[in-house]
Scaffold this motif. Structure first.
Motif, mmCIF file in Angstrom:
data_model
loop_
_atom_site.group_PDB
_atom_site.id
_atom_site.type_symbol
_atom_site.label_atom_id
_atom_site.label_comp_id
_atom_site.label_asym_id
_atom_site.label_seq_id
_atom_site.Cartn_x
_atom_site.Cartn_y
_atom_site.Cartn_z
ATOM 1 N N THR A 124 0.869 -1.176 0.000
ATOM 2 C CA THR A 124 0.000 0.000 0.000
ATOM 3 C C THR A 124 0.910 1.231 0.000
ATOM 4 O O THR A 124 1.665 1.422 0.958
ATOM 5 C CB THR A 124 -0.899 -0.014 1.254
ATOM 6 N N PRO A 125 0.867 2.046 -1.065
ATOM 7 C CA PRO A 125 1.861 3.121 -1.265
ATOM 8 C C PRO A 125 2.131 3.999 -0.055
ATOM 9 O O PRO A 125 3.286 4.290 0.253
ATOM 10 C CB PRO A 125 1.254 3.944 -2.407
ATOM 11 N N GLU A 126 1.075 4.422 0.662
ATOM 12 C CA GLU A 126 1.256 5.331 1.792
ATOM 13 C C GLU A 126 2.085 4.720 2.922
ATOM 14 O O GLU A 126 2.633 5.433 3.753
ATOM 15 C CB GLU A 126 -0.113 5.749 2.358
ATOM 16 N N PHE A 127 2.142 3.391 2.969
ATOM 17 C CA PHE A 127 2.805 2.701 4.074
ATOM 18 C C PHE A 127 4.101 2.012 3.641
ATOM 19 O O PHE A 127 4.751 1.368 4.445
ATOM 20 C CB PHE A 127 1.847 1.660 4.681
ATOM 21 N N MET A 128 4.458 2.156 2.364
ATOM 22 C CA MET A 128 5.618 1.439 1.837
ATOM 23 C C MET A 128 6.923 2.179 2.098
ATOM 24 O O MET A 128 7.037 3.374 1.830
ATOM 25 C CB MET A 128 5.450 1.211 0.334
ATOM 26 N N ALA A 129 7.906 1.443 2.598
ATOM 27 C CA ALA A 129 9.237 2.014 2.830
ATOM 28 C C ALA A 129 9.889 2.349 1.494
ATOM 29 O O ALA A 129 9.621 1.684 0.487
ATOM 30 C CB ALA A 129 10.101 1.014 3.595
ATOM 31 N N GLU A 144 -5.310 10.115 10.761
ATOM 32 C CA GLU A 144 -5.138 10.548 9.378
ATOM 33 C C GLU A 144 -4.234 9.554 8.647
ATOM 34 O O GLU A 144 -3.177 9.184 9.153
ATOM 35 C CB GLU A 144 -4.490 11.942 9.363
ATOM 36 N N ILE A 145 -4.660 9.128 7.464
ATOM 37 C CA ILE A 145 -3.820 8.223 6.682
ATOM 38 C C ILE A 145 -2.606 9.001 6.189
ATOM 39 O O ILE A 145 -2.747 10.117 5.669
ATOM 40 C CB ILE A 145 -4.612 7.627 5.491
ATOM 41 N N PRO A 146 -1.392 8.459 6.367
ATOM 42 C CA PRO A 146 -0.183 9.186 5.935
ATOM 43 C C PRO A 146 -0.243 9.588 4.468
ATOM 44 O O PRO A 146 -0.796 8.866 3.640
ATOM 45 C CB PRO A 146 0.929 8.155 6.170
ATOM 46 N N TYR A 147 0.302 10.743 4.180
ATOM 47 C CA TYR A 147 0.366 11.303 2.818
ATOM 48 C C TYR A 147 -1.017 11.558 2.207
ATOM 49 O O TYR A 147 -1.176 11.569 0.993
ATOM 50 C CB TYR A 147 1.184 10.391 1.889
ATOM 51 N N SER A 148 -2.011 11.785 3.062
ATOM 52 C CA SER A 148 -3.349 12.079 2.533
ATOM 53 C C SER A 148 -3.378 13.435 1.829
ATOM 54 O O SER A 148 -4.336 13.769 1.135
ATOM 55 C CB SER A 148 -4.396 12.041 3.648
ATOM 56 N N VAL A 197 7.971 9.926 -0.748
ATOM 57 C CA VAL A 197 8.604 8.826 -0.016
ATOM 58 C C VAL A 197 10.047 8.639 -0.470
ATOM 59 O O VAL A 197 10.966 8.540 0.348
ATOM 60 C CB VAL A 197 7.809 7.516 -0.205
ATOM 61 N N SER A 198 10.258 8.608 -1.783
ATOM 62 C CA SER A 198 11.602 8.362 -2.307
ATOM 63 C C SER A 198 12.550 9.526 -2.028
ATOM 64 O O SER A 198 13.764 9.348 -1.994
ATOM 65 C CB SER A 198 11.549 8.069 -3.815
ATOM 66 N N SER A 199 11.988 10.720 -1.805
ATOM 67 C CA SER A 199 12.814 11.887 -1.468
ATOM 68 C C SER A 199 13.060 12.005 0.040
ATOM 69 O O SER A 199 13.755 12.915 0.497
ATOM 70 C CB SER A 199 12.132 13.176 -1.957
ATOM 71 N N GLY A 200 12.444 11.096 0.801
ATOM 72 C CA GLY A 200 12.617 11.127 2.256
ATOM 73 C C GLY A 200 11.771 12.181 2.942
ATOM 74 O O GLY A 200 12.022 12.522 4.109
ATOM 75 N N LEU A 201 10.769 12.711 2.234
ATOM 76 C CA LEU A 201 9.896 13.722 2.828
ATOM 77 C C LEU A 201 8.821 13.048 3.674
ATOM 78 O O LEU A 201 8.123 12.153 3.209
ATOM 79 C CB LEU A 201 9.242 14.569 1.729
ATOM 80 N N ARG A 202 8.700 13.467 4.916
ATOM 81 C CA ARG A 202 7.729 12.879 5.829
ATOM 82 C C ARG A 202 6.304 13.332 5.509
ATOM 83 O O ARG A 202 6.095 14.439 4.986
ATOM 84 C CB ARG A 202 8.070 13.277 7.272
ATOM 85 N N PRO A 203 5.298 12.505 5.864
ATOM 86 C CA PRO A 203 3.905 12.907 5.646
ATOM 87 C C PRO A 203 3.542 14.115 6.505
ATOM 88 O O PRO A 203 4.081 14.290 7.608
ATOM 89 C CB PRO A 203 3.109 11.670 6.058
#
Length: 304
Positions: free
Chosen positions: A193-198, A226-230, A242-248
């Motif tokens: 699930t993209p929002e939760f993927m490392a 809240e779902i991360p990266y909503s 995610v790939s840039s290391g930016l937090r939700p």
């Protein structure tokens, strides 16, 4: 073996079964408990034990052109049968119905549904209770990660964690994307699930620590509702962050510095990420009594 149950012979006051398993032990009702991309989950009854169970059903004709998907389903079932842990959903029975072209498996049912819906329903929960749930998820992950061979869930999120609300017990389920990996603990497929993927999941070179990252996102969702990266409106934007290391954005809503620091530990770079066992020993859980069945103490609070 129990005699077969005829759904049409029920008393008019009792609820009829829509179908039964080949032994006649398990009867399926028409009530849908959940519906995913691959399977439907119905309420069912174990006549031998006298308990309600979950009847998971997959229509195999949906995957007639995808033998790999069918093999994945069989893998999930074979995997579940081998797992015995109080924080992992138990599998009781499995069979293929050639007449209906379905794969069916009976699992334990959690009375309060999944953690995402449960948390939405109960918005005022103490931090102590959230820590208890978190600790149980970690115990389940530790069991998977120390299993021989190591098992990586790969799709841990709050909709795949289930709750028995009367005793405050949580269990990890939906192991359909789980990967059994060898001694080198490295896997090579992108699923989840993209929002939760490392981030390293996208690079197709990862270890069981991807589950720790997902666990951190679960804690974040539990705390913030809240779902991360909503804030992202498509998968591409999530991937970019995610790939840039930016937090939700939700992480900025966590007021409690201890909670925020704990989540950050889980979201660290792969080599710096603690194991489930290490996190279980973290001071974050010092106040949590190490007994899953103790009575939960709830207090109404605002944000953390």
């Amino acid at each position: 073996m129990m005699p077969s149950v005829n759904p049409d012979s029920s008393d008019k006051d009792s609820e009829p079964f829509v179908e039964t398993d080949p032994t006649g032990r398990y009867g399926r009702y028409n009530e849908l408990l959940g519906c995913g991309a691959v399977k439907k989950v119905y309420r069912a009854f174990d006549q031998e034990e006298g308990i309600e169970v979950a009847w998971n059903q997959v229509k195999l004709r949906n995957f007639s052109d995808e033998p790999s998907m069918v093999e994945r389903l069989y893998s999930e079932v074979r995997l579940l049968r081998s797992l015995k842990d109080r924080n992992i959903i138990a599998l009781y029975s499995v069979w293929r119905d050639d007449q209906r072209d379905t794969l069916n498996f009976i699992t334990e049912v959690c009375t309060s549904g999944n953690l995402r819906e449960y948390r939405k329903k109960h918005r005022h929960v103490s931090m102590k209770a959230l820590k208890k749930w978190s600790k149980q998820i970690l115990k389940g992950l530790n069991y998977l990660h120390t299993h021989e061979p190591c098992i990586i869930h790969r799709d841990l999120n709050c909709s795949n964690v289930f709750v028995n609300g009367n005793v405050g017990q949580v269990k990890i389920g939906d192991l359909g994307l789980a990967a059994i990996v060898g001694a080198n603990h490295v896997a090579h497929t992108i699923l989840g699930t993209p929002e939760f993927m490392a981030p390293e999941l996208y690079d197709e070179d990862y270890t069981e620590s991807v589950d720790i990252y997902s666990f951190g996102m679960c804690v974040l969702e539990m705390v913030t509702l809240e779902i991360p990266y909503s804030e992202c409106d498509n998968v591409a934007k999530i991937y970019k962050k995610v790939s840039s290391g930016l937090r939700p954005a939700a992480l900025n809503k966590v007021k409690d510095s201890e909670v925020k620091a704990f989540i950050e530990k889980c979201l660290a770079q792969p080599r710096a990420r603690p194991s489930a066992d290490e996190l279980l020993k973290d001071p974050f859980f010092d106040e949590v009594i190490d007994d899953d069945d103790d009575e939960n103490e709830y207090e109404s609070v605002g944000s953390y």
